[in-house]
Design a protein around this motif. Structure first.
Motif, PDB file in Angstrom:
ATOM      1  N   SER A   1      71.312  44.397  34.167  1.00 54.44           N
ATOM      2  CA  SER A   1      71.987  43.541  34.900  1.00 54.44           C
ATOM      3  C   SER A   1      70.918  42.960  35.979  1.00 54.44           C
ATOM      4  O   SER A   1      69.899  43.389  36.217  1.00 54.44           O
ATOM      5  CB  SER A   1      73.088  44.081  36.088  1.00 54.44           C
ATOM      6  OG  SER A   1      72.275  45.259  36.687  1.00 54.44           O
ATOM      7  N   ALA A   2      71.509  41.655  36.663  1.00 55.72           N
ATOM      8  CA  ALA A   2      70.450  40.920  37.507  1.00 55.72           C
ATOM      9  C   ALA A   2      71.340  40.114  38.564  1.00 55.72           C
ATOM     10  O   ALA A   2      72.482  39.858  38.314  1.00 55.72           O
ATOM     11  CB  ALA A   2      69.601  40.083  36.870  1.00 55.72           C
ATOM     12  N   ARG A   3      70.630  39.986  39.542  1.00 58.90           N
ATOM     13  CA  ARG A   3      71.408  39.196  40.823  1.00 58.90           C
ATOM     14  C   ARG A   3      70.344  38.035  41.121  1.00 58.90           C
ATOM     15  O   ARG A   3      68.999  38.242  41.292  1.00 58.90           O
ATOM     16  CB  ARG A   3      71.487  40.255  42.141  1.00 58.90           C
ATOM     17  CG  ARG A   3      72.146  39.134  43.269  1.00 58.90           C
ATOM     18  CD  ARG A   3      72.218  40.223  44.566  1.00 58.90           C
ATOM     19  NE  ARG A   3      72.930  39.234  45.636  1.00 58.90           N
ATOM     20  CZ  ARG A   3      73.861  38.850  45.704  1.00 58.90           C
ATOM     21  NH1 ARG A   3      74.797  39.445  44.847  1.00 58.90           N
ATOM     22  NH2 ARG A   3      74.355  38.442  46.720  1.00 58.90           N
ATOM     23  N   LEU A   4      70.934  36.783  40.940  1.00 52.51           N
ATOM     24  CA  LEU A   4      70.069  35.612  41.167  1.00 52.51           C
ATOM     25  C   LEU A   4      70.690  34.900  42.175  1.00 52.51           C
ATOM     26  O   LEU A   4      71.908  34.609  42.366  1.00 52.51           O
ATOM     27  CB  LEU A   4      70.306  34.685  39.941  1.00 52.51           C
ATOM     28  CG  LEU A   4      69.790  35.279  38.577  1.00 52.51           C
ATOM     29  CD1 LEU A   4      70.072  34.402  37.781  1.00 52.51           C
ATOM     30  CD2 LEU A   4      68.270  35.633  38.356  1.00 52.51           C
ATOM     31  N   SER A   5      69.900  34.318  43.185  1.00 59.06           N
ATOM     32  CA  SER A   5      70.278  33.732  44.399  1.00 59.06           C
ATOM     33  C   SER A   5      69.495  32.404  44.931  1.00 59.06           C
ATOM     34  O   SER A   5      68.188  32.622  44.450  1.00 59.06           O
ATOM     35  CB  SER A   5      70.742  34.718  45.582  1.00 59.06           C
ATOM     36  OG  SER A   5      69.465  34.954  45.877  1.00 59.06           O
ATOM     37  N   ASP A   6      70.113  31.342  45.354  1.00 63.34           N
ATOM     38  CA  ASP A   6      69.291  30.418  46.080  1.00 63.34           C
ATOM     39  C   ASP A   6      70.194  29.709  46.954  1.00 63.34           C
ATOM     40  O   ASP A   6      71.363  29.924  47.079  1.00 63.34           O
ATOM     41  CB  ASP A   6      68.940  29.341  44.818  1.00 63.34           C
ATOM     42  CG  ASP A   6      67.979  28.485  45.293  1.00 63.34           C
ATOM     43  OD1 ASP A   6      66.782  28.719  44.895  1.00 63.34           O
ATOM     44  OD2 ASP A   6      67.964  27.515  45.969  1.00 63.34           O
ATOM     45  N   VAL A   7      69.735  28.898  47.990  1.00 60.00           N
ATOM     46  CA  VAL A   7      70.506  27.998  48.896  1.00 60.00           C
ATOM     47  C   VAL A   7      70.813  26.841  48.390  1.00 60.00           C
ATOM     48  O   VAL A   7      71.641  26.239  48.934  1.00 60.00           O
ATOM     49  CB  VAL A   7      69.937  28.006  50.275  1.00 60.00           C
ATOM     50  CG1 VAL A   7      69.465  29.465  50.902  1.00 60.00           C
ATOM     51  CG2 VAL A   7      68.323  27.260  50.236  1.00 60.00           C
ATOM     52  N   ASN A   8      70.413  26.508  47.219  1.00 56.52           N
ATOM     53  CA  ASN A   8      70.936  25.152  46.713  1.00 56.52           C
ATOM     54  C   ASN A   8      71.988  25.141  45.846  1.00 56.52           C
ATOM     55  O   ASN A   8      71.979  25.924  44.701  1.00 56.52           O
ATOM     56  CB  ASN A   8      69.786  24.737  45.772  1.00 56.52           C
ATOM     57  CG  ASN A   8      69.805  23.435  45.206  1.00 56.52           C
ATOM     58  OD1 ASN A   8      71.048  22.999  44.823  1.00 56.52           O
ATOM     59  ND2 ASN A   8      68.723  22.589  44.961  1.00 56.52           N
ATOM     60  N   GLU A   9      73.074  24.972  46.302  1.00 66.04           N
ATOM     61  CA  GLU A   9      74.535  24.799  45.853  1.00 66.04           C
ATOM     62  C   GLU A   9      74.591  24.518  44.542  1.00 66.04           C
ATOM     63  O   GLU A   9      75.181  24.841  43.694  1.00 66.04           O
ATOM     64  CB  GLU A   9      75.501  24.463  46.820  1.00 66.04           C
ATOM     65  CG  GLU A   9      75.634  25.220  48.071  1.00 66.04           C
ATOM     66  CD  GLU A   9      76.716  24.644  48.987  1.00 66.04           C
ATOM     67  OE1 GLU A   9      77.378  23.873  48.573  1.00 66.04           O
ATOM     68  OE2 GLU A   9      76.908  25.070  50.061  1.00 66.04           O
ATOM     69  N   GLU A  10      74.047  23.242  44.237  1.00 69.47           N
ATOM     70  CA  GLU A  10      74.234  22.450  42.977  1.00 69.47           C
ATOM     71  C   GLU A  10      73.419  23.448  41.930  1.00 69.47           C
ATOM     72  O   GLU A  10      74.059  23.601  40.556  1.00 69.47           O
ATOM     73  CB  GLU A  10      73.528  21.188  42.881  1.00 69.47           C
ATOM     74  CG  GLU A  10      74.412  20.308  43.667  1.00 69.47           C
ATOM     75  CD  GLU A  10      73.938  18.901  43.668  1.00 69.47           C
ATOM     76  OE1 GLU A  10      74.368  17.938  42.645  1.00 69.47           O
ATOM     77  OE2 GLU A  10      72.971  18.354  44.286  1.00 69.47           O
ATOM     78  N   LEU A  11      72.255  23.793  42.047  1.00 63.78           N
ATOM     79  CA  LEU A  11      71.472  24.800  41.018  1.00 63.78           C
ATOM     80  C   LEU A  11      72.354  26.091  40.770  1.00 63.78           C
ATOM     81  O   LEU A  11      72.548  26.399  39.721  1.00 63.78           O
ATOM     82  CB  LEU A  11      70.125  25.332  41.794  1.00 63.78           C
ATOM     83  CG  LEU A  11      69.351  26.349  40.867  1.00 63.78           C
ATOM     84  CD1 LEU A  11      68.935  25.658  39.747  1.00 63.78           C
ATOM     85  CD2 LEU A  11      68.139  26.968  41.706  1.00 63.78           C
ATOM     86  N   ILE A  12      73.032  26.664  41.881  1.00 64.32           N
ATOM     87  CA  ILE A  12      73.759  27.916  41.765  1.00 64.32           C
ATOM     88  C   ILE A  12      74.941  27.663  40.910  1.00 64.32           C
ATOM     89  O   ILE A  12      75.539  28.256  39.824  1.00 64.32           O
ATOM     90  CB  ILE A  12      74.031  28.598  43.011  1.00 64.32           C
ATOM     91  CG1 ILE A  12      72.718  29.266  43.418  1.00 64.32           C
ATOM     92  CG2 ILE A  12      74.935  29.920  42.648  1.00 64.32           C
ATOM     93  CD1 ILE A  12      71.836  30.069  42.551  1.00 64.32           C
ATOM     94  N   ALA A  13      75.619  26.438  41.361  1.00 64.83           N
ATOM     95  CA  ALA A  13      76.717  25.940  40.391  1.00 64.83           C
ATOM     96  C   ALA A  13      76.420  25.623  38.814  1.00 64.83           C
ATOM     97  O   ALA A  13      77.238  26.118  38.123  1.00 64.83           O
ATOM     98  CB  ALA A  13      77.216  24.833  40.895  1.00 64.83           C
ATOM     99  N   THR A  14      75.155  25.229  38.798  1.00 67.37           N
ATOM    100  CA  THR A  14      74.764  24.772  37.286  1.00 67.37           C
ATOM    101  C   THR A  14      74.598  26.242  36.473  1.00 67.37           C
ATOM    102  O   THR A  14      75.009  26.354  35.304  1.00 67.37           O
ATOM    103  CB  THR A  14      73.617  24.011  37.218  1.00 67.37           C
ATOM    104  OG1 THR A  14      73.748  22.873  38.075  1.00 67.37           O
ATOM    105  CG2 THR A  14      72.838  23.929  36.036  1.00 67.37           C
TER     106      THR A  14
END
Length: 222
Positions: free
Chosen positions: A1-14
């Motif tokens: 399992s992993a947790r990925l995060s960023d503040v770029n909403e478009e990147l995370i939506a992708t």
């Protein structure tokens, strides 16, 4: 399992759409032509569906000038069309591989400190901050203060040290500059050279030096 995060909403939506709606992303992206007029129209568009949001993000990344991701103060993508002869816009096999790899990942739009709350001893944490806007003589041209300020760099380093004290394995990639690695007391430092083709000018492209900072020795690196 992993947790990925960023503040770029478009990147995370992708990431999320590629994981959950890969077929839809591929179907949409495969219809997009390599065309300057279509590019300009898509650049102005604000998709509402997850699959079209992801397709737009990937398309712009593949066809924008030098692969640059840049938005203005209103959050509008403003990179001009790249003059590629035949870019591979829809790589179905890679998208499906990414979807499979992401199947057990938790993905979120959040600040790095919020993402670290559940880190426990033995977990591996990789931090890749947006640290500079260009290289010159392997140092800073300027800090990208609006996106990630120097105080954010200090906050990141302090968080990395706390994770290390918690028993986590921590790896940070950053600019090869004494001001940066001076923040990571007790971390191992490895300078690496890589080719960079992303940038708006020739001075920001070519071989660049970066640094890997780890709270453990990396095998095979001196």
């Amino acid at each position: 399992s992993a947790r990925l995060s960023d503040v770029n909403e478009e990147l995370i939506a992708t990431y999320t759409a590629v994981r959950d709606r890969c077929d839809e992303v591929i179907e949409t992206l495969s219809r997009y032509p390599h065309d300057a007029e279509f590019y300009d129209a898509l650049r102005r568009r604000k998709p509402r569906k997850p699959s079209t949001t992801a397709a737009r993000f990937i398309y712009l990344n593949k066809t924008a000038f030098n692969g640059i991701y840049r938005v203005n103060r209103k959050g509008e993508f403003n990179v001009p069309f790249g003059r590629y002869k035949n870019p591979t816009i829809c790589q179905e096999d890679r998208l499906r591989a990414a979807s499979y790899a992401l199947r057990t990942a938790s993905i979120a739009v959040t600040d790095f400190e919020s993402a670290m709350g559940a880190v426990a001893s033995g977990d591996f944490v990789y931090l890749d901050p947006p640290y500079i806007t260009g290289h010159r003589n392997n140092g800073f041209v300027k800090y990208n203060s609006r996106l990630f300020s120097w105080s954010d760099q200090e906050r990141l380093a302090a968080a990395a040290v706390r994770l290390s004290e918690r028993g986590a394995w921590v790896l940070v990639s950053n600019a090869a500059h004494p001001n940066v690695w001076g923040l990571y007391k007790g971390f191992h430092r490895y300078t690496v050279t890589r080719a960079s083709l992303v940038g708006g000018s020739l001075s920001s492209r070519g071989d660049t030096q970066e640094v890997l900072l780890a709270n453990y020795p990396i095998a095979g690196m001196a």
